[in-house]
Design a protein around this motif. Structure first.
Motif: not given
Length: 165
Positions: A12-18, A106-116
């Motif tokens: 989560w922290a990396a996604c928030v930072d992004a 309807g969102a303009d962008l999704l931020i997600l992190a690699r989790d594998g």
């Protein structure tokens, strides 16, 4: 513009930072956490199947649901604090990958992190839920490495075909 950051334990922290880095100041940022229904469901089922339904007030599934919801709210609070600017927090419950896909419509962008497997470049760096989301999200995606990106030396060699020279 609406940017949704998927908040997951461990990344989560990396996604928030992004989100903080890539979303302009006037962007509506949504912090999204999804509590999966699989663990509370298993607890409900185990109790009902093994111990019967005579005492529903003792069903551990309800307690597991409450603990999961509290953990999700805590994670969203920590993410909002780290973001340091106004945002919306959304907690959903259900099948994680499907809830995320539904939430980003309807969102303009999704931020997600690699989790594998984050030690190598390649498709195994995405877990099953993230792979589903990447394949089905109805919006652009910013896919990030939550730690330092592995070297290109970690790409596996191409398969060797013995009949080719």
């Amino acid at each position: 513009m609406t940017v949704i950051a998927w908040i997951v334990e461990g990344t989560w922290a990396a996604c928030v930072d992004a989100a903080r880095t890539h979303a302009p100041e006037d962007t509506d940022i949504v912090l999204l956490h999804v509590t999966g229904s699989d663990v509370p469901g298993a607890a409900h089922g185990a109790y009902a199947g093994l111990l019967g339904r005579a005492r529903p007030e003792r069903d551990p599934g309800t307690e597991v649901e409450n603990l999961a919801a509290a953990a999700g709210e805590h994670l969203l609070g920590a993410a909002a604090e780290r973001l340091g600017r106004p945002c919306t927090r959304i907690e959903r419950r259900g099948r994680i990958e499907r809830e995320v896909v539904a939430a980003v419509e309807g969102a303009d962008l999704l931020i997600l992190a690699r989790d594998g497997d984050r030690t190598h470049l390649g498709p195994r760096s995405l877990g099953p839920a993230s792979r589903f989301i990447v394949d089905h999200a109805p919006c652009p995606i910013l896919l990030i490495w939550p730690e330092e990106t592995p070297s290109t030396e970690t790409i596996p060699p191409p398969p060797h075909h013995p009949h080719h020279r």
